[in-house]
Design an enzyme around this catalytic site. Structure first.
Site, PDB file in Angstrom:
ATOM      1  N   TRP A 161       0.847  -1.190   0.000  1.00 54.37           N
ATOM      2  CA  TRP A 161       0.000   0.000   0.000  1.00 54.37           C
ATOM      3  C   TRP A 161       0.886   1.245   0.000  1.00 54.37           C
ATOM      4  O   TRP A 161       1.877   1.330   0.744  1.00 54.37           O
ATOM      5  CB  TRP A 161      -0.903  -0.028   1.231  1.00 54.37           C
ATOM      6  CG  TRP A 161      -1.831   1.131   1.375  1.00 54.37           C
ATOM      7  CD1 TRP A 161      -2.592   1.700   0.409  1.00 54.37           C
ATOM      8  CD2 TRP A 161      -2.102   1.864   2.583  1.00 54.37           C
ATOM      9  NE1 TRP A 161      -3.335   2.743   0.933  1.00 54.37           N
ATOM     10  CE2 TRP A 161      -3.049   2.863   2.258  1.00 54.37           C
ATOM     11  CE3 TRP A 161      -1.650   1.760   3.891  1.00 54.37           C
ATOM     12  CZ2 TRP A 161      -3.538   3.754   3.200  1.00 54.37           C
ATOM     13  CZ3 TRP A 161      -2.141   2.645   4.833  1.00 54.37           C
ATOM     14  CH2 TRP A 161      -3.078   3.636   4.496  1.00 54.37           C
ATOM     15  N   ASP A 243      -1.348  -5.898   9.061  1.00 55.49           N
ATOM     16  CA  ASP A 243      -2.290  -4.874   8.617  1.00 55.49           C
ATOM     17  C   ASP A 243      -3.575  -5.602   8.217  1.00 55.49           C
ATOM     18  O   ASP A 243      -3.633  -6.274   7.191  1.00 55.49           O
ATOM     19  CB  ASP A 243      -1.706  -4.100   7.432  1.00 55.49           C
ATOM     20  CG  ASP A 243      -2.584  -2.919   7.021  1.00 55.49           C
ATOM     21  OD1 ASP A 243      -3.708  -2.802   7.535  1.00 55.49           O
ATOM     22  OD2 ASP A 243      -2.137  -2.117   6.175  1.00 55.49           O
ATOM     23  N   LYS A 279     -13.677  -0.290   5.309  1.00 52.28           N
ATOM     24  CA  LYS A 279     -14.209  -1.102   4.211  1.00 52.28           C
ATOM     25  C   LYS A 279     -15.296  -2.059   4.707  1.00 52.28           C
ATOM     26  O   LYS A 279     -16.367  -2.164   4.114  1.00 52.28           O
ATOM     27  CB  LYS A 279     -13.079  -1.924   3.564  1.00 52.28           C
ATOM     28  CG  LYS A 279     -11.878  -1.111   3.097  1.00 52.28           C
ATOM     29  CD  LYS A 279     -12.205  -0.233   1.924  1.00 52.28           C
ATOM     30  CE  LYS A 279     -10.953   0.332   1.251  1.00 52.28           C
ATOM     31  NZ  LYS A 279     -10.080   1.132   2.099  1.00 52.28           N
TER      32      LYS A 279
END
Length: 431
Positions: A161, A243, A279
């Site tokens: 990311w 993560d 999300k």
């Protein structure tokens, strides 16, 4: 009283004022304009386009099959319950809304986890997943019990990311070291390379892993591969930072998506977990997340929690309450939790279905290329294997916008535009 006019005094004052003014104007004179965020650039180009068939595949947020933002029913019901209680707007504690820490641990680790019963887990509320990563990075830099050789370096997948690198560098890490991950020829995982790099790193190295739905590739290790990685990390005494941004949103099964994290814990790793609820709960703008650390015992956990609060206090003092109340209301109520699990699976299933639809339509238009990696990958993002030139053609000729590395947000694909998307991809890859 008569005061004699003194021109030299006026000139002196004028020079002083103008000099001071010059210093103020030039205080930021050395600031250079920074580069534009590549994803923001995609959105800007999309917004300028007036073509009726334009498609934006750059945005990292879920959209329904009409291309619209989606608010979960469980979130609406939780908001109604919160509103009915006429709750105040006092500051949250430094560590956040207490109810969130409890439900977050149960979601990540499992409600029956012995770690919870032994009070070995510490969880604080953060400013979404980005905030969790930043607080975690600062805490690692300050407190991790690792040799000087390794404590200034964080190992991250290549690619990762885009925000990971600046987060750790801004936290004071001297180096962000990539390890092999994505294999361009297969659009899949370079597991042998990944294993070799993890094994070759100095003992007690710091590793960041994406727990599920790797961003930006959508390529995840299998569970057997995770088990191998856990053993290597254990043998090398590495520290692991997960993560976990897409729990439930990747496969549609929150337990399956957390399985790598739970396996590492079962193997004896005292991991750190950054979790986002953007999300999987659709709470993008609420900025709600958590940071969880596993400790040796309850006494160590108490010390860790105290230092986390000391770190947070001068950073942002305490986190916002609304998103935390929504998540904790949902996950503390069996009915709402059941509804959330159903709705997060619906979101995941829509994305999985769009992956299949892309491949089916590519075949329909006569593409001879192997597109199976699109359905093997998982989560919101997909590395298509498209070249920068092909991406440019999609934008200029077909009004389809994505980042130049070929990454698409599958959430931007709908039953209304998937055929046009597939036809366009076929055209740029067959000529």
């Amino acid at each position: 009283m008569f005061v004699q006019f003194n021109p030299s005094r006026v000139q002196s004052l004028t020079r002083t004022c103008s000099s001071g003014h010059r210093r103020s104007v030039h205080a930021w004179g050395k600031v250079e304009k920074g580069p534009e965020d590549p994803i923001l650039g995609v959105t800007v180009a999309f917004n300028k386009d007036t073509h009726p068939k334009k498609i934006n595949l750059g945005v990292g947020a879920y959209r329904d099959d009409n291309g619209k933002p989606f608010t979960l029913s469980c979130v609406k019901q939780a908001e109604e319950r919160i509103q009915a209680k006429s709750m105040d707007h006092e500051y949250a504690p430094i560590g956040g809304v207490p109810a969130l820490a409890k439900v977050a641990q149960e979601l990540q680790l499992g409600a029956d986890s012995p770690v919870i019963k032994e009070k070995r887990a510490v969880t604080i509320q953060t400013l979404s997943g980005t905030g969790a990563l930043r607080v975690g990075a600062d805490f690692l830099k300050r407190w991790v019990n690792a040799p000087e050789e390794t404590r200034g370096t964080i190992n991250v997948p290549n690619p990762t990311w885009g925000n990971h690198n600046p987060i750790f560098l801004d936290a004071g890490f001297k180096k962000v070291q990539p390890y092999r991950y994505y294999e361009p020829k297969s659009c899949g995982l370079d597991f042998e390379g990944m294993k070799a790099d993890v094994a070759a790193a100095p003992k007690q190295s710091l590793f960041l892993f994406h727990a599920c739905a790797h961003n930006p590739t959508g390529v995840d290790p299998t569970m057997d591969q995770w088990k191998e990685l856990s053993k290597i990390c254990k043998d090398r005494d590495h520290f692991v930072f997960f993560d976990l941004a897409y729990q439930g949103f990747a496969s549609g099964d929150a337990e399956k998506d957390a399985a790598p994290v739970r396996h590492f814990i079962q193997d004896g790793h005292n991991v750190m977990i950054a979790q986002s609820y953007a999300k999987n709960f659709g709470l993008y703008g609420e900025r709600v997340g958590t940071l969880t650390l596993l400790c040796q015992d309850a006494k160590e956990a108490e010390a860790v929690e105290s230092q986390l609060k000391i770190l947070v206090r001068p950073m942002y003092s305490n986190p916002p309450i609304n998103g935390a109340r929504i998540v904790s209301t949902i996950l503390s109520d069996p009915e709402l939790t059941s509804l959330w699990r159903k709705e997060v699976k619906q979101m995941a299933d829509r994305i999985i279905g769009m992956r299949t639809a892309i491949v089916d339509n590519l075949k329909k238009f006569g593409s001879k290329r192997d597109w199976s990696h699109i359905t093997r990958q998982i989560g919101m993002f997909c590395y298509t294997g498209l070249t920068p030139d092909q991406v440019d053609r999609l934008a200029s000729e077909f009004h389809i916008y994505l980042t130049r590395n070929g990454r698409i947000s599958v959430a931007g694909v709908t039953s209304q535009n998937v055929e046009y998307l597939a036809e366009s991809i076929h055209k740029v890859t067959s000529s």
